[in-house]
Design an enzyme around this catalytic site. Sequence first.
Site, PDB file in Angstrom:
ATOM      1  N   GLY A   6       0.881  -1.365  -0.116  1.00 22.99           N
ATOM      2  CA  GLY A   6      -0.243   0.077  -0.074  1.00 22.99           C
ATOM      3  C   GLY A   6       0.868   1.345   0.126  1.00 22.99           C
ATOM      4  O   GLY A   6       0.381   2.444  -0.504  1.00 22.99           O
TER       5      GLY A   6
ATOM      6  N   ASP B  80      -5.387   1.874  10.404  1.00 23.56           N
ATOM      7  CA  ASP B  80      -6.693   1.542  10.417  1.00 23.56           C
ATOM      8  C   ASP B  80      -6.987   0.975  12.003  1.00 23.56           C
ATOM      9  O   ASP B  80      -7.010   1.666  13.103  1.00 23.56           O
ATOM     10  CB  ASP B  80      -7.146   0.887   9.458  1.00 23.56           C
ATOM     11  CG  ASP B  80      -8.660   0.603   9.388  1.00 23.56           C
ATOM     12  OD1 ASP B  80      -9.431   1.202  10.308  1.00 23.56           O
ATOM     13  OD2 ASP B  80      -9.057   0.027   8.539  1.00 23.56           O
TER      14      ASP B  80
ATOM     15  N   GLU C  21       3.688   4.156   5.992  1.00 24.45           N
ATOM     16  CA  GLU C  21       2.684   3.303   5.610  1.00 24.45           C
ATOM     17  C   GLU C  21       1.643   4.165   5.048  1.00 24.45           C
ATOM     18  O   GLU C  21       1.655   5.522   5.150  1.00 24.45           O
ATOM     19  CB  GLU C  21       1.997   2.934   6.988  1.00 24.45           C
ATOM     20  CG  GLU C  21       2.279   1.579   7.604  1.00 24.45           C
ATOM     21  CD  GLU C  21       1.449   0.611   6.720  1.00 24.45           C
ATOM     22  OE1 GLU C  21       1.089   0.712   5.756  1.00 24.45           O
ATOM     23  OE2 GLU C  21       1.452  -0.505   7.296  1.00 24.45           O
TER      24      GLU C  21
ATOM     25  N   PHE D  55     -14.419   3.543   3.698  1.00 22.51           N
ATOM     26  CA  PHE D  55     -13.371   2.666   2.906  1.00 22.51           C
ATOM     27  C   PHE D  55     -12.633   3.496   1.883  1.00 22.51           C
ATOM     28  O   PHE D  55     -13.296   3.881   0.672  1.00 22.51           O
ATOM     29  CB  PHE D  55     -13.713   1.341   2.335  1.00 22.51           C
ATOM     30  CG  PHE D  55     -12.892   0.304   2.031  1.00 22.51           C
ATOM     31  CD1 PHE D  55     -12.430  -0.660   2.992  1.00 22.51           C
ATOM     32  CD2 PHE D  55     -12.341   0.375   0.842  1.00 22.51           C
ATOM     33  CE1 PHE D  55     -11.368  -1.420   2.820  1.00 22.51           C
ATOM     34  CE2 PHE D  55     -11.222  -0.742   0.281  1.00 22.51           C
ATOM     35  CZ  PHE D  55     -10.906  -1.639   1.624  1.00 22.51           C
TER      36      PHE D  55
HETATM   37  C1  PRP Z   1      -3.139  -2.267   4.911  1.00 22.95           C
HETATM   38  C2  PRP Z   1      -2.433  -1.023   4.982  1.00 22.95           C
HETATM   39  C3  PRP Z   1      -1.618  -1.203   6.279  1.00 22.95           C
HETATM   40  C4  PRP Z   1      -2.692  -2.008   7.134  1.00 22.95           C
HETATM   41  C5  PRP Z   1      -3.263  -1.089   7.872  1.00 22.95           C
HETATM   42  O1  PRP Z   1      -2.382  -3.346   4.316  1.00 22.95           O
HETATM   43  O2  PRP Z   1      -1.370  -0.829   4.117  1.00 22.95           O
HETATM   44  O3  PRP Z   1      -0.477  -2.090   6.305  1.00 22.95           O
HETATM   45  O4  PRP Z   1      -3.588  -2.364   6.168  1.00 22.95           O
HETATM   46  O5  PRP Z   1      -4.462  -1.398   8.765  1.00 22.95           O
HETATM   47  P1  PRP Z   1      -4.610  -1.900  10.380  1.00 22.95           P
HETATM   48  O6  PRP Z   1      -4.089  -0.588  10.936  1.00 22.95           O
HETATM   49  O7  PRP Z   1      -5.966  -2.332  10.474  1.00 22.95           O
HETATM   50  O8  PRP Z   1      -3.662  -3.094  10.565  1.00 22.95           O
HETATM   51  P2  PRP Z   1      -2.973  -4.699   3.949  1.00 22.95           P
HETATM   52  O9  PRP Z   1      -2.853  -5.646   4.651  1.00 22.95           O
HETATM   53  O10 PRP Z   1      -4.188  -4.267   3.123  1.00 22.95           O
HETATM   54  O11 PRP Z   1      -1.815  -4.919   2.704  1.00 22.95           O
HETATM   55  P3  PRP Z   1      -1.386  -4.001   1.398  1.00 22.95           P
HETATM   56  O12 PRP Z   1      -0.484  -3.013   1.968  1.00 22.95           O
HETATM   57  O13 PRP Z   1      -0.856  -5.071   0.416  1.00 22.95           O
HETATM   58  O14 PRP Z   1      -2.556  -3.506   0.825  1.00 22.95           O
END
Ligand code: PRP
Length: 175
Positions: free
Chosen positions: A45, A103, A99, A152
Site C-alpha cells: 500500500g 486503521d 505506511e 473505505f
Molecule cells: C493495509 C495497509 C496497512 C494496514 C493497515 O495493508 O497498507 O498496512 O492494512 O491496517 P490496520 O491498521 O488495520 O492493521 P494490507 O494488509 O491491506 O496490505 P497491502 O499494503 O498490500 O494493501
Amino acid sequence: MSDMPVLQRVLFSQEQLAHRVAELGREISADYKGKEPLFVGILRGCIMFYADLLRNVSIDCKMDFMCLSSYCGTSSTGEVRTMLDLRESIQGRHVVIVEDIVDTGLTLDYLMQNLKNRGAASIEICCLLDKPCNRKAQVHPKYVGFTVENEFVIGYGLDYNELYRNLPYIGVFKK
Ligand code: PRP
C-alpha cells in the site's frame, strides 16, 4: 475523475496529496538532519506515498521494504503475516516506517514489536492516512498526512481486492 463507477467521491486530489506529502518530506528532513534515517516502506500500500515522500526528503537516507498483509476484501483478518523482510540489520539505525494507512493499528502494533527487538536507535511512524475511529491497538504515528473518517478509501496505493491502487488520487469506495 469522479466518473469512476466504484467511487463515491474523491477525498484527496492529486494536488492535495502532493502538497501534504511535500510538507511531510520537509518536516522529516529537518527532524532527521545528520541521522541518515532508514525509511522502511510497508508494501504494497505504501508504494505511491513512499516514492513521492522520498522525493521530498532532502537529507542522506536509505531505503528498505517489508511486505505485511492482514486484509481480505474490505475487512482485516486480524492476523498479520510477514511476506517479505528487511534486507539489512537495523541495529543502531533511525527507522521511519512509511505506511499508507493506520486503521485498526494491528499491523503497526505487530511491526513495532518486531522492529523494537532488532535494536534500532529510534523508530517512528509516518502514515499518509490515519483512521483513529477503528483502533484496536495503541499506535502513535508521529507524522500523519490526513486523518480520515470511517470510510473505505482507495487509490494512491490503497486497494480493494488488489484493484485501484493505481488511481493518482484517494477516493471513497462505493460498496
Ligand atoms: C493495509 C495497509 C496497512 C494496514 C493497515 O495493508 O497498507 O498496512 O492494512 O491496517 P490496520 O491498521 O488495520 O492493521 P494490507 O494488509 O491491506 O496490505 P497491502 O499494503 O498490500 O494493501
